[in-house]
Design an enzyme around this catalytic site. Structure first.
Site, mmCIF file in Angstrom:
data_model
loop_
_atom_site.group_PDB
_atom_site.id
_atom_site.type_symbol
_atom_site.label_atom_id
_atom_site.label_comp_id
_atom_site.label_asym_id
_atom_site.label_seq_id
_atom_site.Cartn_x
_atom_site.Cartn_y
_atom_site.Cartn_z
ATOM 1 N N ASP A 1 -8.051 -5.083 -1.552
ATOM 2 C CA ASP A 1 -8.452 -5.882 -2.705
ATOM 3 C C ASP A 1 -8.204 -7.378 -2.523
ATOM 4 O O ASP A 1 -8.767 -8.186 -3.254
ATOM 5 C CB ASP A 1 -7.697 -5.401 -3.952
ATOM 6 N N HIS B 1 0.832 -1.199 0.000
ATOM 7 C CA HIS B 1 0.000 0.000 0.000
ATOM 8 C C HIS B 1 0.867 1.249 0.000
ATOM 9 O O HIS B 1 1.917 1.275 0.623
ATOM 10 C CB HIS B 1 -0.959 0.023 1.203
HETATM 11 C C1 LIG Z 1 -0.275 -0.477 -4.152
HETATM 12 C C2 LIG Z 1 1.122 -0.243 -4.718
HETATM 13 C C3 LIG Z 1 1.000 0.319 -6.138
HETATM 14 C C4 LIG Z 1 1.805 0.783 -3.827
HETATM 15 O O1 LIG Z 1 3.040 0.959 -4.333
HETATM 16 P P1 LIG Z 1 4.140 2.015 -3.787
HETATM 17 O O2 LIG Z 1 3.816 2.494 -2.448
HETATM 18 O O3 LIG Z 1 4.290 3.017 -4.842
HETATM 19 O O4 LIG Z 1 5.370 1.113 -3.609
HETATM 20 P P2 LIG Z 1 6.441 0.859 -4.707
HETATM 21 O O5 LIG Z 1 5.821 0.548 -6.005
HETATM 22 O O6 LIG Z 1 7.383 1.998 -4.646
HETATM 23 O O7 LIG Z 1 7.123 -0.450 -4.107
HETATM 24 C C5 LIG Z 1 8.006 -0.435 -2.989
HETATM 25 C C6 LIG Z 1 8.713 -1.773 -2.928
HETATM 26 O O8 LIG Z 1 7.809 -2.779 -2.495
HETATM 27 C C7 LIG Z 1 7.642 -3.759 -3.499
HETATM 28 N N1 LIG Z 1 6.232 -4.088 -3.605
HETATM 29 C C8 LIG Z 1 5.197 -3.244 -3.400
HETATM 30 N N2 LIG Z 1 4.050 -3.903 -3.593
HETATM 31 C C9 LIG Z 1 4.399 -5.162 -3.931
HETATM 32 C C10 LIG Z 1 3.644 -6.303 -4.257
HETATM 33 N N3 LIG Z 1 2.306 -6.268 -4.279
HETATM 34 N N4 LIG Z 1 4.286 -7.447 -4.537
HETATM 35 C C11 LIG Z 1 5.629 -7.495 -4.510
HETATM 36 N N5 LIG Z 1 6.389 -6.428 -4.215
HETATM 37 C C12 LIG Z 1 5.774 -5.281 -3.927
HETATM 38 C C13 LIG Z 1 8.129 -3.120 -4.790
HETATM 39 O O9 LIG Z 1 8.568 -4.053 -5.730
HETATM 40 C C14 LIG Z 1 9.225 -2.253 -4.273
HETATM 41 O O10 LIG Z 1 10.362 -3.040 -4.027
HETATM 42 P P3 LIG Z 1 11.820 -2.512 -4.369
HETATM 43 O O11 LIG Z 1 12.013 -1.285 -3.505
HETATM 44 O O12 LIG Z 1 12.688 -3.650 -4.030
HETATM 45 O O13 LIG Z 1 11.787 -2.165 -5.835
HETATM 46 C C15 LIG Z 1 1.932 -1.546 -4.735
HETATM 47 O O14 LIG Z 1 2.023 -2.050 -3.429
HETATM 48 C C16 LIG Z 1 1.382 -2.584 -5.683
HETATM 49 O O15 LIG Z 1 1.689 -2.562 -6.869
HETATM 50 N N6 LIG Z 1 0.529 -3.526 -5.181
HETATM 51 C C17 LIG Z 1 -0.093 -4.516 -6.021
HETATM 52 C C18 LIG Z 1 -1.334 -3.946 -6.679
HETATM 53 C C19 LIG Z 1 -2.440 -3.748 -5.697
HETATM 54 O O16 LIG Z 1 -2.744 -4.617 -4.902
HETATM 55 N N7 LIG Z 1 -3.097 -2.593 -5.793
HETATM 56 C C20 LIG Z 1 -4.208 -2.249 -4.935
HETATM 57 C C21 LIG Z 1 -3.823 -1.161 -3.988
HETATM 58 S S1 LIG Z 1 -5.077 -0.864 -2.772
#
Ligand SMILES: CC(C)(COP(=O)(O)OP(=O)(O)OC[C@H]1O[C@@H](n2cnc3c(N)ncnc32)[C@H](O)[C@@H]1OP(=O)(O)O)[C@@H](O)C(=O)NCCC(=O)NCCS
Length: 379
Positions: free
Chosen positions: A315, A264
């Site tokens: 989700d 998140h």
């Molecule tokens: C929700 C989301 C976009 C938030 O992302 P964010 O805060 O921008 O975090 P980042 O994309 O910068 O990721 C930070 C780190 O955690 C990891 N990470 C975050 N969510 C992850 C996931 N669902 N699975 C695996 N790794 C994940 C990233 O790969 C990253 O790792 P790194 O630093 O080694 O590259 C992200 O967690 C995600 O893509 N989740 C899956 C989609 C999802 O469930 N969306 C619904 C959100 S309510």
């Protein structure tokens, strides 16, 4: 020529404050969510979806009379205009439900005679209308795509009951009703999430409420936002059996793939909504003879927590809950929208009430001072 660019850039606009709001607060440090000052943990299982909508729109929980009044208004607006039904019947049955919803909410801006009236009175009526219409649209598209008859809402029942009834063609039993209310109530609002931001940006141009809702729907569709719930279900179906979870998740993590329904942007620990849906998933899956979907989900959660240190978001368990309620996975994100529309419209009205055009800037990283060469002289 080089010009020094001094603006600060925050990737993904993290920690940039884009608006003032009283609607909801996502406390990422403490993993808490508040609706109008109420801790969602205190509301979960104790208020129905309609009460939450009232709270989000009016700032206070309703008394019985106010709740009934809003229910009558909402159900009274559930009937779709004939023009929208004609459009629905012409849509190919393989179209993704989120595409249909996004397009037809836009089309509603063509058929509502009040669409261009941006007075507060008209907007209060339109937020009821668009909220009610979205539920009917989802149910109607599903039934048309399956060759089934459309059903009328029951004026004595609430929005969540009518949604399930009009979608599936059978009344929800009390356990299903409870789960549906919980699911919708937990999705109602969530601070400055991507779709709400999109709605507010559109509203800040003084575009109408249908345009703002269409922007929000377009944004919700992506797998990093509301689209994640469908992908979670696809993952569960791919895994098939609880014994295959470990191997499947290890492979995804080795390949550095994202696990849908985890992580998140704001919560540092567990998304408070996930724990309520976990419980609902356990109850509903066992009742619906689908215990393996809960078992697989729970094992995935344990593994991803251990190996990656990240937690399920709203989700993740929403997928197995919706599946147990008999909703096909392609419709999961539309159910999210059926709830979040109350939040979007609350934010749109809040934006109109104290508007300034939302117009951020960018940090320019390109070239400066290039010498122009006329077309005929270019090599
Ligand atoms: C929700 C989301 C976009 C938030 O992302 P964010 O805060 O921008 O975090 P980042 O994309 O910068 O990721 C930070 C780190 O955690 C990891 N990470 C975050 N969510 C992850 C996931 N669902 N699975 C695996 N790794 C994940 C990233 O790969 C990253 O790792 P790194 O630093 O080694 O590259 C992200 O967690 C995600 O893509 N989740 C899956 C989609 C999802 O469930 N969306 C619904 C959100 S309510």
């Amino acid at each position: 020529m080089a010009i020094k660019e001094t603006k600060e850039f925050s990737r993904g606009m993290r920690d940039v404050v884009a608006a003032e709001t009283t609607i909801s607060f996502v406390d990422g440090e403490n993993n808490k969510l508040y609706y109008q000052g109420y801790d969602v943990d205190d509301l979960a299982g104790r208020v129905c979806h309609d009460e939450t909508v009232y709270l989000i729109w009016n700032g206070d929980l309703p008394n019985l009379k106010q709740l009934r009044g809003q229910q009558r208004e909402l159900v009274g607006e559930m009937r779709l205009p004939d023009g929208i039904i004609r459009l629905l019947r012409d849509i190919p049955s393989h179209a993704h439900p989120m595409v249909v919803l996004r397009s037809l909410v836009s089309a509603m801006g063509m058929v509502d005679p009040e669409a261009e009236d941006n007075s507060l009175e008209a907007n209060l009526r339109k937020r009821v209308r668009v909220t009610a219409w979205i539920s009917t649209l989802i149910a109607a598209y599903y039934r048309i795509s399956q060759g089934l008859d459309l059903l009328e809402p029951d004026p004595e029942q609430c929005l969540s009951y009518n949604f399930l009834y009009m979608f599936r063609g059978r009344e929800p039993d009390p356990e299903e009703q409870k789960a549906m209310d919980l699911l919708l109530m937990l999705h109602t609002d969530h601070g400055m999430n991507a779709s709400t931001f999109a709605a507010r940006v559109t509203a800040s141009t003084l575009a109408d409420i249908y345009s703002a809702t269409a922007s929000a729907l377009a944004t919700l569709k992506g797998p990093l936002h509301g689209g994640a719930n469908q992908h979670v279900m696809e993952m569960l179906e791919d895994i098939e059996h609880p014994e295959r979870v470990d191997e499947f998740i290890d492979t995804l993590l080795d390949q550095k793939k994202r696990i849908m329904g985890f992580g998140h942007a704001v919560y540092k620990g567990e998304d408070p909504r996930a724990k309520h849906l976990r419980t609902a998933s356990e109850v509903l899956c066992s009742r619906a003879d689908q215990a393996r979907f809960y078992e697989m989900s729970h094992r995935i959660e344990t593994l991803v927590r251990e190996k990656k240190g990240i937690f399920p978001n709203v989700d993740f368990y929403s997928a197995s809950v919706q599946h147990a309620l008999g909703i096909p996975k392609e419709f999961f994100t539309t159910v999210f929208a059926a709830s979040r529309v109350a939040g979007w419209t609350a934010h749109v009205l809040e934006q109109y009430a104290d508007n300034r055009l939302i117009r951020p800037t960018s940090k320019y990283m390109g070239l400066y001072g290039r010498k122009f060469v006329p077309l005929e002289e270019r090599p």
